[in-house]
Design a protein around this motif. Structure first.
Motif, PDB file in Angstrom:
ATOM      1  N   GLY A 167       0.786  -1.232   0.000  1.00  0.00           N
ATOM      2  CA  GLY A 167       0.000   0.000   0.000  1.00  0.00           C
ATOM      3  C   GLY A 167       0.814   1.276   0.000  1.00  0.00           C
ATOM      4  N   HIS A 172       1.144   2.020  -8.210  1.00  0.00           N
ATOM      5  CA  HIS A 172       0.897   3.363  -8.744  1.00  0.00           C
ATOM      6  C   HIS A 172       2.072   3.796  -9.635  1.00  0.00           C
ATOM      7  N   GLU A 327      -6.796   5.410   2.317  1.00  0.00           N
ATOM      8  CA  GLU A 327      -7.776   5.680   1.264  1.00  0.00           C
ATOM      9  C   GLU A 327      -9.087   4.981   1.547  1.00  0.00           C
TER      10      GLU A 327
END
Ligand code: ADP
Ligand code: MG
Length: 465
Positions: A167, A172, A327
């Motif tokens: 995470g 990304h 998130e």
């Protein structure tokens, strides 16, 4: 032959799984690999000295018996530390042998199946861009390296290896590189190691290994995510090894994300590992509070939300290192706000997170639970932890129990000493020192303790470095 050893050991693992508690199996056996077989012995690799020693001491009899049953002849089992031997080829079928030929020309004429477009359609998240990536001290290097390879693929850092806990933005960054490459009219290929594995296995099953190879060779850039998934998958690693060589020779950029540095991935073939270490290895550290706040704002504004300072702080200060979890909190509170048609507020945040957070009156962990959980992980009876062994020395599981009682439950040394076999305080202190030392030096041991803490609902102190 290495292959027979591997197969024999896999079959043995299959049986052992039925006889060994799940926790012990995962901790001690899952990452082992059959290495070599001769007329009277089987050599098995264990990822760490600690695991090898443990298997040797605690499971030797059961393992020996099971191997002998599976092989239908008596075999001595030896454990050895470390991953696979150099150049151990596993090629059980003609079909898979085709995939490990080398030296095919890169500009692949003469392949038998049409090559599909290298980008897996839909696999890239259009929001995972460099523009949306917030930098801070923990990820600046990884970000800089990622933008460099996106701008000048194959030139500087090849491969680029990014690792971090879960995470923290590896996926990304991989997507960002791929998206940037596509803007430069390149055809990047983004795959998770799991997709790669399935693809590889399917190509063998359907005898389309040439198509497989051509597909990977034709990529302008290969981005492989979660490469730790390949741990112990010898044949798939071969597949990757050759894809790597093909691409690297042609100066195509390779980027790999992983939850460990290459050295930390158990059961990674040395020659693949060394390839992965050729270029730049960079990590992402958990973000500091400032960066967390900035990321949350960025995520909120992407959802058209404005966050008050108290809500942003409330989420950013949650006890996790994972941005993904932060998130998740944001998404929950946003959904609740929408449902109740109210603005996002600190009060709403508390309600939204009530079922994730344990109620403050949660019963604290009892020493009894610690003892039974540690016993379970080590595959011994709880009573074994309470008695002084004949050797008059503490067993490893006793020391682990002492450590947990002392460090996590903060029981006084005297009490811990008395409960676990009537020792004195010094024994408990020595045990705590011993366990700390093992945690610091042995990743498998660290994972074992993590598992125990998790099972007890305790949070484990992060390992330094
Ligand atoms: P990993 O692959 O390391 O497990 P991900 O890349 O899936 O982590 O990141 C988890 C989530 O956190 C994603 O939604 C990602 O966009 C977000 N994230 C992580 N780091 C950052 C960052 N520095 N800036 C913006 N978003 C981030
Ligand atoms: Mg990821």
């Amino acid at each position: 032959m290495p292959l027979d050893a591997a197969k024999l050991w896999e079959a043995t693992l299959g049986r052992l799984q039925l006889h060994v508690p799940r926790a012990s199996y995962d901790t001690w056996l899952r990452a082992t690999v059959g290495l070599a077989l001769d007329s009277d012995s089987l050599t098995v690799s264990a990822p760490t000295p600690f695991a090898a020693e443990w298997l040797e001491r605690r499971m030797h009899h059961l393992i020996q018996q099971t191997v002998t049953e599976v092989a239908a002849r008596p075999l001595e089992v030896r454990f050895q530390v470390g991953p696979l031997p150099q150049e151990s080829h596993a090629s059980p079928t003609g079909a898979s042998r085709a995939t490990i030929q080398t030296g095919l020309p890169l500009d692949g004429e003469g392949t038998d199946s049409p090559v599909s477009s290298p980008v897996f359609a839909g696999a890239l998240n259009p929001r995972y861009t460099f523009q949306n990536f917030v930098t801070g001290s923990g990820n600046r290097l990884a970000y800089a390296a990622a933008t460099a390879v996106a701008e000048r693929p194959g030139e500087q850092y090849n491969p680029l290896f990014i690792y971090s806990g879960s995470g923290l933005g590896k996926t990304h960054l991989l997507h960002s590189i791929a998206l940037a490459a596509m803007q430069n009219d390149l055809a990047p290929l983004y795959v998770t190691a799991e997709q790669f594995t399935n693809d590889f296995i399917q190509s063998i099953r359907e005898r389309k290994t040439e198509g497989f190879r051509a597909k990977y060779r034709s990529a302008d850039m290969l981005l492989m995510d979660d490469v730790q998934f390949l741990a112990g998958k010898e044949q798939t690693q071969e597949g990757l090894f050759h894809a790597f060589n093909d691409l690297h020779t042609a100066n195509r950029q390779i980027v790999v994300a992983c939850d460990q540095p290459p050295k930390g991935v158990p059961g990674l073939a040395p020659r693949l590992r060394s390839r992965l270490e050729w270029g730049l290895i960079t990590d992402i550290q958990p973000p500091d509070l400032e960066t967390r706040l900035a990321i949350l704002r960025e995520k909120a504004s992407a959802q058209g939300l404005t966050l008050g300072q108290d809500v942003a702080q409330g989420i950013a200060q949650r006890p996790t290192t994972s941005i993904r979890e932060l998130e998740g909190c944001l998404t929950r509170v946003a959904a609740l706000a929408q449902f109740l048609d109210q603005p996002v507020s600190a009060a709403l945040l508390r309600i939204a997170l009530a079922d994730i957070d344990p109620p403050s009156g949660k019963a604290r962990t009892e020493p009894k639970e610690v003892i039974s959980q540690v016993a379970k992980y080590f595959g011994v009876a709880p009573a074994a932890l309470l008695a002084r062994p004949e050797t008059r020395r503490t067993t490893l599981e006793q020391r682990v129990a002492m450590y947990v009682l002392r460090e996590a439950l903060a029981l006084p040394s005297k009490e811990v000493a008395t409960q676990l076999g009537n020792w004195d305080r010094h024994t408990v202190r020595a045990a705590v020192t011993d366990i700390k030392q093992r945690i610091a030096t042995d990743p498998a041991f660290y994972r074992l303790l993590l598992g125990i803490y998790r099972a007890l609902g305790l949070t484990f102190p992060m390992r330094e470095n």
